[in-house]
Design a protein around this motif. Sequence first.
Motif, PDB file in Angstrom:
ATOM      1  N   ASP A 333      17.231  23.576 -47.445  1.00 32.30           N
ATOM      2  CA  ASP A 333      17.769  21.897 -47.168  1.00 32.30           C
ATOM      3  C   ASP A 333      17.051  20.887 -47.320  1.00 32.30           C
ATOM      4  N   GLN A 361      16.731  23.040 -58.383  1.00 28.35           N
ATOM      5  CA  GLN A 361      17.485  25.034 -58.946  1.00 28.35           C
ATOM      6  C   GLN A 361      16.432  25.558 -57.999  1.00 28.35           C
ATOM      7  N   GLU A 362      16.520  26.782 -58.038  1.00 31.79           N
ATOM      8  CA  GLU A 362      15.181  27.576 -57.107  1.00 31.79           C
ATOM      9  C   GLU A 362      15.699  29.639 -57.445  1.00 31.79           C
ATOM     10  N   ALA A 383      20.983  24.938 -57.507  1.00 32.92           N
ATOM     11  CA  ALA A 383      21.123  25.017 -56.434  1.00 32.92           C
ATOM     12  C   ALA A 383      21.189  23.217 -55.684  1.00 32.92           C
ATOM     13  N   GLU A 384      22.200  23.396 -54.380  1.00 32.14           N
ATOM     14  CA  GLU A 384      22.507  22.177 -54.405  1.00 32.14           C
ATOM     15  C   GLU A 384      21.881  21.549 -52.961  1.00 32.14           C
ATOM     16  N   PRO A 389      23.652  27.794 -52.660  1.00 36.78           N
ATOM     17  CA  PRO A 389      23.518  28.390 -54.573  1.00 36.78           C
ATOM     18  C   PRO A 389      24.886  26.969 -55.284  1.00 36.78           C
ATOM     19  N   GLN A 413      29.863  32.148 -57.114  1.00 34.63           N
ATOM     20  CA  GLN A 413      28.382  31.652 -56.958  1.00 34.63           C
ATOM     21  C   GLN A 413      27.911  32.290 -57.024  1.00 34.63           C
ATOM     22  N   HIS A 469      25.329  35.157 -49.339  1.00 29.98           N
ATOM     23  CA  HIS A 469      24.347  34.534 -50.104  1.00 29.98           C
ATOM     24  C   HIS A 469      22.750  35.420 -49.101  1.00 29.98           C
TER      25      HIS A 469
END
Length: 484
Positions: A333, A361-362, A383-384, A389, A413, A469
């Motif tokens: 993060d 994005q991921e 992605a944030e 997500p 999500q 997740h």
Amino acid sequence: MGNKFLEGNFAPVSREHTITELAVTGRIPEFLDGRYLRNGPNPLSEVDPAAYHWFMGDGMVHGVRLRDGQAEWYRNRWVRNPAVAAALNGEDASRFCGLDALGANTNVIGHAGKTLALVEAGAPIYELTDELDTVGRCDFDGTLPGGYTAHPKRDPRTGELHAVSYFFGMGNKVQYSVIDVHGRARRTVDVEVTGSPMMHDFSLTENHVVFYDLPVTFSAEMAVAASVPAALRTPAKLVVSAMVGKVRVPDPVTAMMAGKIGANGGLPYRWNPKYPARIGVMPREGGNSDVRWFDVEPCYVFHPLNAYDDGDSVVLDVVRHARMFDRELHGPDEGGPTLDRWTVDLAAGKVLEERLDDRGQEFPRVDERLVGHRHRYGYAMSAEGGAAPGGSLFKHDFHTGSRAERAFGAGRQPGEFVFVPRHDEAAEDAGVLLGFVFDPATQRSDLTILDAETLETVAAIHLPDRVPHGFHGNWVPTAPVSTL
């Protein structure tokens, strides 16, 4: 102290399910005959939010069996390493620590007729049954002891698995391996790197293996803090720092360090600004002396999308994080990751770095039949901040440079989506995308099937619970897909 990686849909679920009657919206394509499997962390016991790192949770595999247009079952199972098995049996699991206690929580694949739950960093991987029950540890019939990787790549022409494995006890080496179609290692190569990096993934082309030697490295300070009494930490740190990255760490020190690195704890890797960022290119049949190293701007790459040879160049499409585990030590993060292209000019001895898409994005994926070959399409999850997500799936067209976006709406999500072709000879875009989508309104997840060309929903299989997740999954067909 709060920990976002234990909240919302990061929080673990507490039950294992076996459901054979599943509600379905839409029509499941009849060409889908196999299992969609996905792995991720799901702590079984209570954890300390201040210490917990998302990557360290006990492994849980979720699976949906599809056949003849029907969803036959949904199952979720903890991977039974010694600590999990003891806890589920009501035993004291605290006596289990070290690498044996780390959950095989990162990926799940099918190979040589076996289902394998994967993890990295020297921890053992586990074989599962078709119904996701744990068989036991896997070392490829004794041909590859010492751990594996979360990200092997299957050569679409030979069916072999290629991989790069790392472990802090190896010092300044990582290991490249090839597992044949019968599930045995036929080739291993030790490759020298700068120190002791977290080499989560690698790239494979028709002719080359690519290593990502980047500045997230084993932290003696963090490991010593977890394993050594306070009065001895300074000398222990000096000793470990002197050895890691120069020689293989002696077994007693490795045992001491691994002995305190247990499941559901902290991660002993972090951002190292003094570590050079570089990528290595080795011919597939080469050795350590054949690796050519190229400097890149400091960053971290968890996941390349794909790679291919282009004349005297090697083209790498990667998801690039500007930094990782610098300020945030509970999970990834550190800002939005971008989709970049690195073109390694082998003749000129340099790398051209380009930005393809600057939106976060991921979890990038391609058609697995094109691993190591030129691709047109790629898929990624919005992605944030690097971990949380977003609400969309991206589809990249590398011929036109365009990006299509499928939003799932109402706070839903999506996780990673994988591509499945309609048949062995289908075109690159002719098939479906499979992935779990979490709905916070119902606190449940669907296995969602999208038309890969249009991104429209084909079917949704409604699960009785949510899928937290997690990380990676794959489509495991009942009959192996033939190679190109």
